[in-house]
Motif scaffolding. Sequence first.
Motif, PDB file in Angstrom:
ATOM      1  N   VAL A 119       0.994  -1.172  -0.023  1.00  0.00           N
ATOM      2  CA  VAL A 119       0.078   0.077  -0.140  1.00  0.00           C
ATOM      3  C   VAL A 119       1.058   1.232   0.020  1.00  0.00           C
ATOM      4  CG1 VAL A 119      -0.355   0.054   2.490  1.00  0.00           C
ATOM      5  CG2 VAL A 119      -1.954   1.016   1.029  1.00  0.00           C
ATOM      6  N   ARG A 120       0.536   2.268  -0.924  1.00  0.00           N
ATOM      7  CA  ARG A 120       1.227   3.487  -0.912  1.00  0.00           C
ATOM      8  C   ARG A 120       0.979   4.065   0.673  1.00  0.00           C
ATOM      9  NH1 ARG A 120       3.191   5.430  -5.650  1.00  0.00           N
ATOM     10  NH2 ARG A 120       2.963   7.554  -4.733  1.00  0.00           N
ATOM     11  N   TRP A 121       1.962   4.964   0.896  1.00  0.00           N
ATOM     12  CA  TRP A 121       2.114   5.733   2.025  1.00  0.00           C
ATOM     13  C   TRP A 121       1.415   7.070   1.952  1.00  0.00           C
ATOM     14  CZ3 TRP A 121       3.505  10.723   1.036  1.00  0.00           C
ATOM     15  CH2 TRP A 121       4.192  11.083  -0.211  1.00  0.00           C
ATOM     16  N   ASP A 122       0.728   7.438   0.703  1.00  0.00           N
ATOM     17  CA  ASP A 122       0.158   8.718   0.790  1.00  0.00           C
ATOM     18  C   ASP A 122      -1.382   8.858   0.914  1.00  0.00           C
ATOM     19  OD1 ASP A 122      -0.561   7.272  -1.694  1.00  0.00           O
ATOM     20  OD2 ASP A 122       0.692   8.551  -2.951  1.00  0.00           O
ATOM     21  N   SER A 123      -1.935   7.696   1.591  1.00  0.00           N
ATOM     22  CA  SER A 123      -3.215   7.753   1.683  1.00  0.00           C
ATOM     23  C   SER A 123      -3.989   7.906   0.601  1.00  0.00           C
ATOM     24  CB  SER A 123      -3.716   8.944   2.951  1.00  0.00           C
ATOM     25  OG  SER A 123      -3.750  10.159   2.304  1.00  0.00           O
ATOM     26  N   SER A 124      -3.755   7.377  -0.669  1.00  0.00           N
ATOM     27  CA  SER A 124      -4.322   7.297  -1.748  1.00  0.00           C
ATOM     28  C   SER A 124      -5.155   6.195  -1.893  1.00  0.00           C
ATOM     29  CB  SER A 124      -3.452   7.328  -3.042  1.00  0.00           C
ATOM     30  OG  SER A 124      -2.470   6.181  -2.805  1.00  0.00           O
ATOM     31  N   GLY A 125      -4.863   4.990  -1.135  1.00  0.00           N
ATOM     32  CA  GLY A 125      -5.553   3.847  -0.812  1.00  0.00           C
ATOM     33  C   GLY A 125      -5.285   2.997  -2.370  1.00  0.00           C
ATOM     34  N   ILE A 126      -4.015   3.246  -2.926  1.00  0.00           N
ATOM     35  CA  ILE A 126      -3.504   2.408  -4.007  1.00  0.00           C
ATOM     36  C   ILE A 126      -2.522   1.331  -3.617  1.00  0.00           C
ATOM     37  CG2 ILE A 126      -2.190   2.647  -6.069  1.00  0.00           C
ATOM     38  CD1 ILE A 126      -3.383   5.187  -6.730  1.00  0.00           C
ATOM     39  N   TRP A 127      -2.785  -0.021  -3.906  1.00  0.00           N
ATOM     40  CA  TRP A 127      -1.641  -0.941  -3.899  1.00  0.00           C
ATOM     41  C   TRP A 127      -1.021  -1.513  -4.948  1.00  0.00           C
ATOM     42  CZ3 TRP A 127      -1.941  -3.964   1.289  1.00  0.00           C
ATOM     43  CH2 TRP A 127      -2.909  -3.061   2.211  1.00  0.00           C
ATOM     44  N   GLU A 128       0.265  -1.432  -4.840  1.00  0.00           N
ATOM     45  CA  GLU A 128       0.932  -1.671  -5.971  1.00  0.00           C
ATOM     46  C   GLU A 128       2.085  -2.532  -5.973  1.00  0.00           C
ATOM     47  OE1 GLU A 128       2.348   2.090  -7.250  1.00  0.00           O
ATOM     48  OE2 GLU A 128       3.325   2.432  -5.261  1.00  0.00           O
ATOM     49  N   GLY A 129       2.769  -2.911  -7.052  1.00  0.00           N
ATOM     50  CA  GLY A 129       3.969  -3.902  -6.771  1.00  0.00           C
ATOM     51  C   GLY A 129       4.434  -4.365  -8.265  1.00  0.00           C
TER      52      GLY A 129
END
Length: 637
Positions: free
Chosen positions: A73-83
């Motif tokens: 999960v991104r640190w910026d509170s965007s709610g986006i999970w990535e990898g």
Amino acid sequence: MNQVQPHSLFTDFDISLFKAGKHFRLYEKLGAHLIEVNGVKGVYFAVWAPSARSVSVVGDFNYWIQGEHQLHVRWDSSGIWEGFIPGVDKGTKYKYKIQSNNNGIITEKADPFALYCQKPPETASVIWDLEYKWKDKKWMDTRKDKNGLDKPFSVYEVHLGSWKRNLEQDRSLTYLELAEDLVNYVKETGFTHVEFMPIMEYPYDPSWGYQLVGYFAPTSRFGKPQDFMFLVDKLHQAGIGVILDWVPSHFPDDAHGLGFFDGSNLYEHPDRRKGYHPDWKSLVFNYGRNEVRSFLISNALFWLDHYHADGLRVDAVASMLYLDYSRKEGEWEPNIFGGRENLDTISFLKDFNEAVYSNYDGVQTIAEESTSFPMVSRPTSVGGLGFGMKWMMGWMHDTLQYFKRESIYRKYHQNDLTFSMTYAFSENFMLPLSHDEVVYGKKSILGRMTGDEWQQFANLRLLYGYMFTHPGTNLLFMGAEFGQRAEWKFDGSLDWHLLQYGYHEGTRKCISDLNELYKTNPALFEKQFSPEGFEWINYSDHQNAVLSYIRKGNEDKENLIVVCNFTPVVRENYRIGLPSKGKLTEIFNSDKVEYSGSGVTNKKAIKIDKEPWNGRDFSAALTLPPLGVSVFKVSLK
């Protein structure tokens, strides 16, 4: 197989745009992207799931085991999970396994940004790319000159699954087969554009494609994404524009779809009074949520960008605009001003149209909007919603009602035809005879016509002649152009065998000639949305059920005279008033023998006399065919 590695395609600016509802290229970031990281090939995954406790990618490569490949999960509170997952290839099937913070609920979802999906009823997403070598540069470079509001728009509405079937194999045609059969047919019949009923992936065939799951994937029923690109490409090379049905109004609650995506009401409005559609038993987008607006507008631009679409016809706009649409008292809540308009929708539609028109030249957006909501097809700069055109549903209903009447009674109902002209220029109207009018017991368009067989077909040709000479653009659903007798069936085929019979082939030839008439006479399109392009000659001859009018282009010499006789009585020496002396030459007559008509035509040029009529200084005596339309060109010599 290596585990998920931290990687991101997002910049801080991307995130700020996403949160603000202004990121209109999300398909370049979210979803599954074949990339190379430090010399290693694989796939970058990104999904929006702000209520998730964990998100795993499951698929062929890990035997669908949750937790094997967890995104970060991104640190910026965007709610986006990535990898980034190394070694994953094109063609791999996958889904997202999402564990929610809401009581640990686990959902297994298809990728909202998937470029390709399994063929229903299978529900997985498929890793894919959009590599394709387009050959439509000539069209794309010049389409601005072909898609303008002062250009011909004669649209053939098509449901790909039922236009024509391979009878030997009992299946629909593929995109590649349609690229030959459909393209040749549309070109031969003369339509300027095709409009495809939704081709984005949908799980349920009886929905006709109007309940979408894969918003970024052309349905795999008919082939691969590149196959659909090939179909669009071939249409463009044939000089035919492509309009796509787009459905931002609602979506189904299928388990693998957008509903309850991360264990919360992510895409749908959390208030059932705004988030559930009672007619279609489907979910309604939360138009006030910025990230959802980014998703939807990105989706619209995606089809214009990667699939070269020339326009988007937006479905069910009325259901989006009104909070009380299909709701009883107590089932809806007024807006902050006490009204019934959905203010979030209005704002969203304006943003959508501004994004489309500011990013792409030569495209159009078309609203299927059935109410009198004001300024739907007026620019946002003057307070409108910003659409290019709007369907003229009132004309459709009034006109079909009129044609159902026996001709002997039509003199009492002339207002059904003339009423449309009282509001014809309040919007940029497209006149539709669409798929909705040939289902659920309504009969086919031919089946609405009254009289014996000859009169039914004469009425049908009369209807089309009146339609093509009425101000506005035109849309005709497949099969109507040759007089399909049966109602449309989504799981069947058009009755192509009917073309061996004179009435049906005659009707198709009539449509072909009407398309040619429309495309080659500027009086029918240069001012099709302006009151300057239309003038009544006589709308009050209800006793004879005759209408006569002038269509005007930029030059007086281009003007056309149109006379419609809505009874089966041949009218000899029927006089109409005209603005100047000269001659009339008949350039179209719906009663031609080659259309299976009776052949009552005006074969010779008709002199315009210095005899006052209809309040004008000049007039001419015509022969009006039974149940027919006659179109004349004016020669001032």
